[in-house]
Design an enzyme around this catalytic site. Structure first.
Site, PDB file in Angstrom:
ATOM      1  N   SER A 162      -0.092   7.552  -5.506  1.00 25.49           N
ATOM      2  CA  SER A 162      -0.128   7.025  -6.867  1.00 25.49           C
ATOM      3  C   SER A 162       0.998   7.655  -7.664  1.00 25.49           C
ATOM      4  O   SER A 162       1.408   8.777  -7.383  1.00 25.49           O
ATOM      5  CB  SER A 162      -1.462   7.366  -7.537  1.00 25.49           C
ATOM      6  OG  SER A 162      -1.441   7.020  -8.902  1.00 25.49           O
ATOM      7  N   SER A 163       1.478   6.917  -8.651  1.00 30.28           N
ATOM      8  CA  SER A 163       2.469   7.478  -9.582  1.00 30.28           C
ATOM      9  C   SER A 163       1.840   7.712 -10.952  1.00 30.28           C
ATOM     10  O   SER A 163       2.533   8.003 -11.920  1.00 30.28           O
ATOM     11  CB  SER A 163       3.659   6.523  -9.712  1.00 30.28           C
ATOM     12  OG  SER A 163       4.244   6.301  -8.448  1.00 30.28           O
ATOM     13  N   GLY A 223      -1.858  10.745 -15.126  1.00 26.57           N
ATOM     14  CA  GLY A 223      -3.215  11.118 -15.528  1.00 26.57           C
ATOM     15  C   GLY A 223      -4.123  11.320 -14.327  1.00 26.57           C
ATOM     16  O   GLY A 223      -4.921  12.263 -14.268  1.00 26.57           O
ATOM     17  N   LYS A 224      -3.996  10.442 -13.356  1.00 18.47           N
ATOM     18  CA  LYS A 224      -4.787  10.522 -12.128  1.00 18.47           C
ATOM     19  C   LYS A 224      -4.425  11.779 -11.337  1.00 18.47           C
ATOM     20  O   LYS A 224      -5.287  12.483 -10.814  1.00 18.47           O
ATOM     21  CB  LYS A 224      -4.522   9.271 -11.297  1.00 18.47           C
ATOM     22  CG  LYS A 224      -5.532   8.985 -10.234  1.00 18.47           C
ATOM     23  CD  LYS A 224      -5.235   7.658  -9.548  1.00 18.47           C
ATOM     24  CE  LYS A 224      -5.677   6.466 -10.351  1.00 18.47           C
ATOM     25  NZ  LYS A 224      -5.569   5.205  -9.595  1.00 18.47           N
ATOM     26  N   ASP A 261      -8.497   4.067  -5.450  1.00 12.95           N
ATOM     27  CA  ASP A 261      -8.445   2.792  -6.157  1.00 12.95           C
ATOM     28  C   ASP A 261      -9.692   2.750  -7.015  1.00 12.95           C
ATOM     29  O   ASP A 261     -10.800   3.001  -6.527  1.00 12.95           O
ATOM     30  CB  ASP A 261      -8.369   1.586  -5.217  1.00 12.95           C
ATOM     31  CG  ASP A 261      -7.788   0.376  -5.948  1.00 12.95           C
ATOM     32  OD1 ASP A 261      -6.788   0.529  -6.667  1.00 12.95           O
ATOM     33  OD2 ASP A 261      -8.336  -0.730  -5.826  1.00 12.95           O
ATOM     34  N   HIS A 320      -7.624   9.058 -20.182  1.00 11.37           N
ATOM     35  CA  HIS A 320      -6.596   8.035 -19.978  1.00 11.37           C
ATOM     36  C   HIS A 320      -7.298   6.720 -19.651  1.00 11.37           C
ATOM     37  O   HIS A 320      -8.504   6.661 -19.494  1.00 11.37           O
ATOM     38  CB  HIS A 320      -5.616   8.454 -18.864  1.00 11.37           C
ATOM     39  CG  HIS A 320      -6.271   8.771 -17.562  1.00 11.37           C
ATOM     40  ND1 HIS A 320      -6.402   7.846 -16.558  1.00 11.37           N
ATOM     41  CD2 HIS A 320      -6.867   9.900 -17.096  1.00 11.37           C
ATOM     42  CE1 HIS A 320      -7.024   8.393 -15.526  1.00 11.37           C
ATOM     43  NE2 HIS A 320      -7.318   9.637 -15.832  1.00 11.37           N
ATOM     44  N   GLY A 321      -6.518   5.654 -19.564  1.00  7.68           N
ATOM     45  CA  GLY A 321      -7.095   4.351 -19.227  1.00  7.68           C
ATOM     46  C   GLY A 321      -8.115   3.902 -20.268  1.00  7.68           C
ATOM     47  O   GLY A 321      -7.865   3.954 -21.468  1.00  7.68           O
ATOM     48  N   LYS A 335     -16.292  15.947 -18.183  1.00  7.51           N
ATOM     49  CA  LYS A 335     -15.898  14.627 -17.677  1.00  7.51           C
ATOM     50  C   LYS A 335     -15.751  14.642 -16.166  1.00  7.51           C
ATOM     51  O   LYS A 335     -16.232  13.744 -15.464  1.00  7.51           O
ATOM     52  CB  LYS A 335     -14.582  14.193 -18.329  1.00  7.51           C
ATOM     53  CG  LYS A 335     -14.130  12.822 -17.857  1.00  7.51           C
ATOM     54  CD  LYS A 335     -12.725  12.495 -18.311  1.00  7.51           C
ATOM     55  CE  LYS A 335     -12.187  11.331 -17.509  1.00  7.51           C
ATOM     56  NZ  LYS A 335     -10.780  11.075 -17.715  1.00  7.51           N
TER      57      LYS A 335
END
EC number: 3.6.1.66
Length: 197
Positions: free
Chosen positions: A7-8, A11-12, A68, A153-154, A176
């Site tokens: 992933s780029s 936040g993840k 994902d 995020h998101g 969280k």
């Protein structure tokens, strides 16, 4: 153990690094190794995670971890689901995605605003690994009528955890991470890795 994160998403990466801090696993972003995002052509979260992990493992020669995930809203028959990151048309534009979601739910009363975050994590030991390690997590909540909180995020600012009465964006990170879909999936991954050791 060195893993490439397929992933780029900054936040993840930050969230997963925090969750893996006590494992001895070093997580390297694929972008740091010159790898672009794979095209997500799967019909399910699991298929997309495998596609991303294989792509990163093949191009780096390292074991790969792919996530994902998305938000599934009951009143929208599970949408945005697989298309959560590009719900408003532009990949990764969280603000526009939230605006579109709030507009879609404008007339929907609180009692019908149920939603859940879903995450699948796939670990491939090499690009041709025929036995990917697959775990999942889910976080139940509901969609607020407006953004609350500055963190996360998101979709975090509009996702309410009914038990704590806070949006995901209002929560301290340790709380969280303990509740989230990604935190649950990672806890399951840690258990599976420990059992294999």
């Amino acid at each position: 153990m060195k893993l490439v994160l397929a992933s780029s998403n900054a936040g993840k990466l930050e969230e997963l690094r925090e969750l893996l801090a006590d494992t001895g696993i070093e997580l390297i972003a694929q972008s740091d190794l010159g790898v672009d995002d794979a095209e997500e052509t799967g019909a399910t979260f699991v298929e997309n995670a495998i596609i991303k992990a294989r792509h990163a493992a093949r191009l780096t020669g390292l074991p790969a971890l792919a996530d994902d995930s998305g938000i599934c809203v009951d009143a929208l028959d599970g949408a945005p689901g697989l298309y959560s990151a590009r719900y408003a048309g532009e990949h990764g534009n969280a603000s526009r995605n939230i605006d579109k979601l709030l507009e879609a739910l404008r007339e929907v009363p609180d009692a019908q605003r149920g939603a859940h975050f879903y995450c699948v994590l796939v670990l491939l030991h090499h690009a041709g690994d025929p036995q990917p390690l697959i775990v999942e997590g889910q976080w139940q909540g509901r969609i607020l009528h407006a953004r609350q909180g500055q963190g996360g995020h998101g979709y975090d600012p509009v996702f309410l955890d009914p038990v704590h009465g806070q949006s995901a964006a209002e929560m301290p990170l340790p709380l969280k991470n303990g509740l989230s879909h990604r935190g649950q999936a990672l806890a399951a991954l840690k258990q599976r890795l420990a059992a294999r050791a």
